[in-house]
Write an enzyme that holds these catalytic residues in place. Structure first.
Site, PDB file in Angstrom:
ATOM      1  N   TYR A  20      51.268  50.679  34.364  1.00 32.68           N
ATOM      2  CA  TYR A  20      49.927  50.550  34.944  1.00 32.68           C
ATOM      3  C   TYR A  20      50.065  50.707  36.448  1.00 32.68           C
ATOM      4  CZ  TYR A  20      45.392  48.294  35.924  1.00 32.68           C
ATOM      5  OH  TYR A  20      44.114  48.004  36.349  1.00 32.68           O
ATOM      6  N   TYR A 174      43.067  41.823  25.900  1.00 34.93           N
ATOM      7  CA  TYR A 174      44.095  41.490  26.889  1.00 34.93           C
ATOM      8  C   TYR A 174      43.585  40.449  27.883  1.00 34.93           C
ATOM      9  CZ  TYR A 174      47.136  41.812  30.946  1.00 34.93           C
ATOM     10  OH  TYR A 174      47.951  41.479  31.994  1.00 34.93           O
ATOM     11  N   HIS A 175      42.439  40.718  28.482  1.00 36.48           N
ATOM     12  CA  HIS A 175      41.939  39.840  29.536  1.00 36.48           C
ATOM     13  C   HIS A 175      41.401  38.527  28.973  1.00 36.48           C
ATOM     14  CE1 HIS A 175      41.875  43.847  31.497  1.00 36.48           C
ATOM     15  NE2 HIS A 175      42.424  43.146  32.449  1.00 36.48           N
ATOM     16  N   LYS A 537      34.227  32.891  45.724  1.00 39.87           N
ATOM     17  CA  LYS A 537      34.986  34.096  45.398  1.00 39.87           C
ATOM     18  C   LYS A 537      34.467  35.230  46.285  1.00 39.87           C
ATOM     19  CE  LYS A 537      37.293  35.167  42.362  1.00 39.87           C
ATOM     20  NZ  LYS A 537      38.744  35.427  42.418  1.00 39.87           N
ATOM     21  N   ASP A 541      36.787  40.743  43.875  1.00 35.14           N
ATOM     22  CA  ASP A 541      37.751  40.213  42.912  1.00 35.14           C
ATOM     23  C   ASP A 541      37.028  39.376  41.862  1.00 35.14           C
ATOM     24  OD1 ASP A 541      39.941  39.042  41.595  1.00 35.14           O
ATOM     25  OD2 ASP A 541      40.092  37.455  43.100  1.00 35.14           O
ATOM     26  N   HIS A 543      38.575  38.139  39.039  1.00 36.92           N
ATOM     27  CA  HIS A 543      39.473  37.267  38.286  1.00 36.92           C
ATOM     28  C   HIS A 543      39.159  35.822  38.663  1.00 36.92           C
ATOM     29  CE1 HIS A 543      41.643  41.081  37.874  1.00 36.92           C
ATOM     30  NE2 HIS A 543      42.143  40.551  36.766  1.00 36.92           N
TER      31      HIS A 543
END
Length: 664
Positions: A20, A174-175, A537, A541, A543
């Site tokens: 990746y 995945y996340h 935040k 981003d 996440h």
């Protein structure tokens, strides 16, 4: 193939080897891709920066500090040409981790293919395009759920006609695991998303009924594998069996080849440690085995993180090291000469049945709510992830879940791998200015009439519920930019702010927190009101896992918490701090843009007269950057090695108390 050794010449073909990758500029990323391909990589996996992922140009206010940081900046077809220079698209298998703007990046890719004479029908690869899971983790959604599902359907229908070998969506669990999902939640939430996507595609009428089985057959998945090796093997086998059942019973797909669970994988990054990072090599290897050993549930493409990704951007050598692990397993061992190693295992079959039963129960619960979208809008799924991640972190804090080098065996020799100049790669500070200059030159050189016409056609297609893919390809060829495409669709679809799940998450009332709550009460009494903590935040981003856990733990320690979710400008954060009268501000930045964004927040707070409000920062922050931030007035910096959330809370209370005493 039986469990016996295969005959000569029947060795299975290896999975696709990927890393990746993508950073800074298209030119620099292209050089990295061609270098990795020369080392034996057999497919590309493109990482895009956050402005590209959320539909902004490099000169937008929200793009400040983010350009080229977590991936490559792609603002127009010129960038896409440079990204794939000297790489024949009709011979390459390309995965693009792109969601809200997936239709646009695919349009740019197809436009370049058209220019170079590559046959669209020969294009192979994947757009992640799972916008639904972005509301739960990672946060690169833009539009509300309904138009997001429509965009996914447009890509599915268009690729079925124009690029039939292309995977139009990677339903991405995945996340979910990165956000704290248990194996049951990972199975159920991903399959619920796939059902929502296929139901929407079927009900739209965009795909003729006779072609629907083929559309189902192009759905692929992108999964995660953690360190609980046996559970992860069984999870993948459960995925295979559940998906086959759903395709047959819900969608009437008769051909077994269209019911195959086709998936790519990146193994767990959540478990990578900043402390003793060399241990991550073993973690990555063990996780890879979980998705390759079982033939009936083997990944079709694998990309491995680098051992030092908890420290910063990996270097080419670090990526090569991960690539070599794949090559050694596939080419030096005898793994691909045998049938499935787990068929007939009583232990494995029992665990698979257990996971399937639990996942079906969760799926039924989500179905009763009205499906995945309803479970997102009600905050149910997000709340479940926040709670499960909280339990995971609490288990690590308590030492019940062992993490070697973090909460057990912490004595360590200095690592020669992490010292010296260039131990971690950084994106040059000039990248953003260069991208803006290039963007301005691009705008000046294009035909503005053609651009206006293409954008008008795009907007008309969006409003008329026509497929937006061909108008998007036309926009790409006319020179439209990523920000212009995104702005035009925002005009039609609007924007969306997903629930955070923090307010609804279960509270922790353990005795462990009692003394911290007492400290919060004491400081609050001296302040004359409840200690108020703003968790922000800044930037793009998305996440948010760390910020959510900090907000939840602060709440459980008795603080009043202000947390409004992701994607806020520094100006919005400072304005909230002013209006809410907070006593401390916590900023979470994991994209590498901490110096620019935190610096702007600090400058704005001084101008707003908030010099006396301490600021703490958390993220993937190198030691030298931490010192820079402290020199600019940041009270404390926390990185992944600071896993004791209660201790962080205790320190924050002391920081506020010290400020209150100084003011008195």
């Amino acid at each position: 193939m039986s469990g016996n050794a295969s005959q000569a010449g029947t060795r299975d073909k290896p999975w696709i080897f990927r890393t990746y990758a993508g950073h800074s500029s298209a030119k620099a990323s292209n050089e990295l891709y061609r270098s990795n391909l020369a080392k034996g990589q057999t497919g590309l996996s493109v990482a895009f920066d956050l402005p590209t992922q959320t539909g902004y140009d490099p000169d937008h206010a929200l793009a400040r500090g983010e350009v080229g940081k977590v991936g490559v900046s792609i603002a127009h077809i010129g960038d896409m040409r440079a990204l794939f220079d000297q790489i024949p698209l009709d011979q390459m298998n390309t995965s693009m981790t792109i969601n809200a703007t997936a239709a646009w990046l695919l349009a740019l890719y197809v436009a370049v293919a058209d220019e170079t004479g590559a046959d669209r029908t020969k294009l192979t690869g994947t757009t992640q395009n799972d916008i639904i899971k972005e509301y739960l983790s990672r946060g690169t959604y833009v539009f509300p759920p309904a138009p997001s599902l429509r965009l996914i359907t447009d890509v599915i229908a268009w690729t079925g006609r124009e690029a039939p070998k292309w995977n139009p969506i990677n339903v991405c669990s995945y996340h979910l695991q990165e956000a704290g999902a248990t194996p049951t939640q990972e199975l159920a939430f991903a399959l619920a998303t796939a059902i929502a996507v296929l139901d929407a595609a079927r009900d739209s009428g965009a795909i003729p009924p006779e072609e629907f089985p083929q559309a189902v057959g192009r759905i692929s998945f992108f999964v995660n594998a953690g360190l609980r090796f046996v559970t992860e093997v069984c999870k993948m086998r459960a995925f295979v069996e559940l998906w086959d059942e759903i395709c047959e019973t819900r969608y009437g797909v008769e051909d077994p080849k269209y019911r195959r669970f086709r998936y790519g994988v990146q193994v767990n990054s959540l478990g990578l440690t900043e402390s003793q990072p060399e241990n991550n090599v073993y973690r990555i290897l063990i996780e890879m085995l979980a998705v390759t050993l079982s033939k009936t549930a083997r990944a079709r493409a694998v990309q491995l993180p680098a051992w030092n990704e908890a420290l910063g951007l990996p270097r080419p050598f670090d990526q090569q090291w991960s690539l070599r692990a794949q090559q050694i397993l596939a080419l030096e061992t005898d793994l691909l000469e045998y049938g499935d190693l787990f068929d007939g295992s009583v232990v494995v079959e029992a665990k698979v049945d257990e996971l399937k039963a639990a996942a079906k129960e969760e799926l039924a619960r989500i179905e009763a709510m009205g499906g995945a979208v309803a479970a997102i809008e009600s905050s149910y799924m997000k709340q479940q992830l926040v709670e499960s991640n909280g339990r995971r972190l609490a288990s690590i804090e308590a030492g019940e879940q062992v993490v070697v080098g973090v909460n057990r065996y912490t004595e360590s020799e200095p690592s020669p791998l992490t010292t010296g100049a260039g131990a971690v790669m950084t994106v040059p500070e000039t990248v953003e200015a260069e991208a803006i200059d290039s963007l301005n030159a691009w705008r000046e050189s294009r035909d503005e009439v053609a651009v206006a016409r293409a954008l008008a056609d795009l907007e008309a297609a969006a409003r008329e519920d026509s497929n937006i893919m061909e108008p998007s390809v036309a926009c790409a060829k006319a020179g439209v930019t990523t920000g212009e495409w995104g702005e035009r669709l925002r005009r039609v679809f609007g924007e969306y702010r997903a629930p955070t799940g923090v307010g609804q998450a279960a509270r922790t009332t353990s005795a462990e927190l009692a003394d911290i709550r007492a400290e919060v009460d004491a400081v609050s009494e001296r302040l004359g009101r409840r200690l108020k903590f703003l968790v922000g935040k800044p930037g793009l981003d998305g996440h948010s896992n760390g910020a959510e856990q900090i907000a939840m733990r602060a709440r459980d320690c008795g603080m009043e918490v202000v947390y409004e979710g992701i994607r806020l400008t520094p100006a919005e954060i400072v304005n909230a701090a002013l209006e809410e009268g907070v006593h401390v501000v916590g900023l979470s930045v994991l994209s590498g843009s901490h110096l620019a964004l935190v610096g702007e927040v600090m400058d704005r707070m001084r101008k707003a007269g908030l010099d006396d409000v301490p600021v703490v920062v958390g993220g993937i922050i190198p030691a030298e950057d931490a010192e820079t931030l402290k020199a600019r007035g940041v009270a404390a910096v926390y990185t992944p090695k600071d896993f004791q959330l209660s201790e962080i809370m205790r320190q924050i209370v002391k920081i506020v108390a010290a400020g209150e005493s100084a003011a008195a």
